[in-house]
Scaffold this motif. Structure first.
Motif, mmCIF file in Angstrom:
data_model
loop_
_atom_site.group_PDB
_atom_site.id
_atom_site.type_symbol
_atom_site.label_atom_id
_atom_site.label_comp_id
_atom_site.label_asym_id
_atom_site.label_seq_id
_atom_site.Cartn_x
_atom_site.Cartn_y
_atom_site.Cartn_z
ATOM 1 N N GLU A 507 0.814 -1.205 0.000
ATOM 2 C CA GLU A 507 0.000 0.000 0.000
ATOM 3 C C GLU A 507 0.853 1.264 0.000
ATOM 4 O O GLU A 507 0.524 2.247 -0.666
ATOM 5 C CB GLU A 507 -0.949 0.006 1.199
ATOM 6 N N ALA A 508 1.951 1.262 0.738
ATOM 7 C CA ALA A 508 2.806 2.447 0.807
ATOM 8 C C ALA A 508 3.752 2.539 -0.377
ATOM 9 O O ALA A 508 4.094 3.633 -0.828
ATOM 10 C CB ALA A 508 3.606 2.450 2.110
ATOM 11 N N GLU A 509 4.206 1.403 -0.872
ATOM 12 C CA GLU A 509 5.120 1.374 -2.006
ATOM 13 C C GLU A 509 5.076 -0.006 -2.645
ATOM 14 O O GLU A 509 4.527 -0.957 -2.081
ATOM 15 C CB GLU A 509 6.543 1.718 -1.585
ATOM 16 N N GLY A 510 5.683 -0.118 -3.822
ATOM 17 C CA GLY A 510 5.702 -1.392 -4.514
ATOM 18 C C GLY A 510 6.800 -2.303 -4.010
ATOM 19 O O GLY A 510 7.656 -1.920 -3.209
ATOM 20 N N ALA A 511 6.768 -3.546 -4.478
ATOM 21 C CA ALA A 511 7.867 -4.464 -4.202
ATOM 22 C C ALA A 511 9.134 -3.906 -4.833
ATOM 23 O O ALA A 511 9.102 -3.301 -5.906
ATOM 24 C CB ALA A 511 7.555 -5.842 -4.769
ATOM 25 N N PHE A 512 10.268 -4.110 -4.142
ATOM 26 C CA PHE A 512 11.536 -3.564 -4.599
ATOM 27 C C PHE A 512 12.300 -4.670 -5.313
ATOM 28 O O PHE A 512 12.712 -5.655 -4.697
ATOM 29 C CB PHE A 512 12.328 -3.028 -3.406
ATOM 30 N N LEU A 513 12.475 -4.523 -6.626
ATOM 31 C CA LEU A 513 12.956 -5.639 -7.431
ATOM 32 C C LEU A 513 14.406 -5.999 -7.147
ATOM 33 O O LEU A 513 14.787 -7.177 -7.255
ATOM 34 C CB LEU A 513 12.741 -5.331 -8.906
ATOM 35 N N LEU A 514 15.231 -5.032 -6.775
ATOM 36 C CA LEU A 514 16.592 -5.366 -6.355
ATOM 37 C C LEU A 514 16.564 -6.367 -5.214
ATOM 38 O O LEU A 514 17.343 -7.331 -5.193
ATOM 39 C CB LEU A 514 17.326 -4.096 -5.916
ATOM 40 N N CYS A 515 15.643 -6.163 -4.275
ATOM 41 C CA CYS A 515 15.568 -7.035 -3.105
ATOM 42 C C CYS A 515 15.144 -8.451 -3.493
ATOM 43 O O CYS A 515 15.587 -9.435 -2.883
ATOM 44 C CB CYS A 515 14.602 -6.462 -2.081
ATOM 45 N N GLY A 516 14.284 -8.573 -4.503
ATOM 46 C CA GLY A 516 13.887 -9.907 -4.951
ATOM 47 C C GLY A 516 15.061 -10.690 -5.509
ATOM 48 O O GLY A 516 15.235 -11.884 -5.213
#
Length: 588
Positions: A507-516
């Protein structure tokens, strides 16, 4: 904002629909209708000539007149040469686009080759150059000998080949139509230079040199996991890396990470951390030219600025200008700004990433004398500053972030392995001091790393040192922390950065793809290759049809968020593809 701009010829599209052309010195954004809606000229951090993407004026389009059409497209493998395709009721049309290479800092050349595969098509050309983020028009326009249009504005000169039947109209620029039958093609060449240019605009020669440059710049990746995506990631990194060595974080500015939250920034600058991530990914694959460029750029910044090194620079090595707003409508949900205030922050982990990059270069025998000097400067800076609170990887408020300390420990340990004994002993001593105090302040009694000395929450940044298998002396802490991050920060196979109090994930921000991608590498390092591949495959699915990744991904709406292409995401994909390509088990 005038109504004509809001309802102009280039309405906004969802970010996943856009493609990007790049030649190392600047980038152009192309929408599915064949419109160039973003281009800074002459360089990445220059004012935009086409700024329709962010609510300004200026574009360059070549598209079918027939509106009854569907679009598609692809990148030619191992390049940022983009082919757009349109299927109408009566024809199939292709437009092949590229920024010509090898590139020059003071001259850009945009190539467009139209071809009708089947049927017959009428194509409409529209060129409306608007320097200064749409604030000015180009004047003194005229059609010269050889069918070349010219125009100019202060500091910029334009030449256009291939539109001799078009007309220049006050207020809207150059426009015209031309007809192509099946099998016919038509070349258009746009040149923007900072000074007079009289050489020929030869489409065949420009295309030949561009194809040759891409063929030599991007290595074969057929032995890697997801070889096509890996090679595309390498091409993106190459396209966003200047001849000066600096690699911009993204080609764009002001594309919002979340609608109406104010989180839209200018990423047309070189973050040292991002450059190191890319260099480490390249080094994992081999001793390629981009590794040397990353080492050179990082070394020069450390030598020039020492412990006062900035997190970000222009690709020329100059300071990033102060952030200021633009009086434009903005991409929907965002507002426009240029410059970046993060360049004034102290980010301790930058020194750790530089040290890891230099260690990787040394293992390939690519550590130059300047790079070795930079190693000592970075280590001394860590020794003097590691106790200071810093802004950290996410560029937040100054705190005692755990990730920042583990990053410099990882860098010191890595470089100690490749340096002479006396220097190595000193680096290990500094690492011992940092790690000892970090364990005391940030390691819980149950073996899990805290987010910060004063924060017990989950933190996905901690996956980065885990992905580097450092500090390797405590695999149990890595395992416990990784499991906690998965429990609290992952959903539907995607990873978020941290928790926002009172707000559900997504809700506050999207998934962070670097972290994936870092989750995939950390999982592999703990011995779970199958789990690592699941994280890798899920994360690499979060791109648009062009195969480009932004920084964040809205899992619910399946949409990209933020500037694009976000180069450290592509670097992380490449590193995963290299390190997960050995099916026998996790790599050391």
């Amino acid at each position: 904002m005038p109504a004509e701009t809001r309802d102009g010829p280039c309405p906004p599209r969802v970010l996943r629909d856009y493609a990007v052309l790049a030649d190392g010195e600047r980038g152009a954004v192309v929408d599915p209708d064949g419109r160039i809606v973003w281009l800074s000229a002459p360089r990445w951090h220059s004012d935009a000539l086409f700024s329709s993407l962010i609510g300004g004026r200026g574009h360059f389009s070549v598209e079918p007149v027939d509106r009854w059409r569907v679009w598609g497209g692809y990148y030619e493998e191992g390049t940022l040469i983009r082919v757009s395709r349109w299927l109408t009721a009566d024809s199939v049309i292709e437009c092949r686009d590229a920024l010509a290479m090898p590139a020059s800092a003071d001259r850009l050349v945009l190539l467009r080759r139209m071809r009708v595969e089947r049927g017959e098509a009428v194509l409409r050309l529209s060129l409306d150059p608007r320097p200064g983020f749409g604030a000015r028009s180009m004047g003194n326009h005229r059609l010269e000998a050889g069918g070349v249009w010219t125009a100019e504005s202060p500091g910029l000169r334009l030449r256009l080949l291939g539109a001799d039947r078009a007309g220049w109209h006050p207020g809207s620029g150059l426009s015209g139509e031309f007809r192509l039958r099946g099998g016919e093609r038509h070349d258009i060449v746009l040149e923007i230079a900072t000074g007079p240019s009289t050489g020929p605009l030869d489409p065949a020669e420009l295309w030949r040199r561009t194809e040759q440059e891409w063929a030599s710049a991007v290595p074969d990746c057929s032995a890697l996991a997801a070889p096509r995506d890996a090679r595309h990631a390498y091409a993106v990194i190459r396209g966003l890396t200047s001849a000066d060595g600096g690699m911009v974080a993204a080609a764009t500015t002001s594309l919002p990470e979340r609608a109406d939250t104010g989180r839209n920034y200018d990423y047309r600058f070189a973050w040292l951390r991002d450059q190191c991530y890319a260099g480490l990914a390249i080094a994992a694959h081999g001793a390629h030219d981009l590794l040397d460029r990353a080492v050179q750029f990082a070394a020069e910044r450390l030598i020039e600025d020492g412990e006062h090194v900035r997190p970000a620079y222009a690709v020329t090595g100059e300071p990033v200008p102060e952030q200021r707003p633009l009086r434009l409508l903005g991409y929907p949900g965002g507002s426009d700004r240029i410059g970046n205030q993060a360049s004034a922050q102290f980010q301790l982990d930058t020194f750790g990433e530089v040290l890891q990059l230099m260690a990787a270069a040394a293992r390939h025998d690519r550590l130059t004398p300047d790079a070795e000097r930079a190693v000592h400067i970075a280590a001394e800076a860590v020794e003097r500053n590691w106790r200071r609170p810093d802004a950290g990887l996410w560029e937040l408020e100054d705190r005692w972030w755990t990730h920042s300390r583990l990053s410099v420990v990882c860098g010191l340990r890595s470089v100690a392995e490749v340096m002479p004994r006396a220097a190595a002993r000193r680096f290990d001593e500094i690492a011992d001091a940092v790690l000892g105090e970090t364990r005391r302040r940030c390691l819980r009694s149950d073996g899990r790393w805290r987010r910060a000395a004063d924060d017990d929450g989950p933190e996905a940044a901690l996956l980065v040192p885990m992905a580097r298998h450092c500090p390797s002396r405590d695999p149990q802490a890595a395992a416990v922390t990784r499991a906690f991050i998965e429990e609290r920060l992952a959903t539907d196979g995607y990873v978020y950065r941290f928790e926002h109090p009172g707000t559900r994930l997504g809700e506050a921000e999207g998934a962070f793809l670097l972290c994936g991608f870092m989750m995939a590498l950390a999982t592999d390092g703990l011995g779970d290759r199958t789990g690592a591949l699941r994280w890798f495959e899920r994360t690499r699915a979060a791109c648009g049809p062009s195969g480009l990744f932004a920084e964040e991904y809205d899992v619910r709406q399946r949409q990209l968020r933020g500037n694009l292409p976000q180069v450290f995401v592509h670097a992380a994909l490449l590193e995963c593809a290299v390190r997960l390509s050995d099916a026998s088990g996790p790599l050391p």
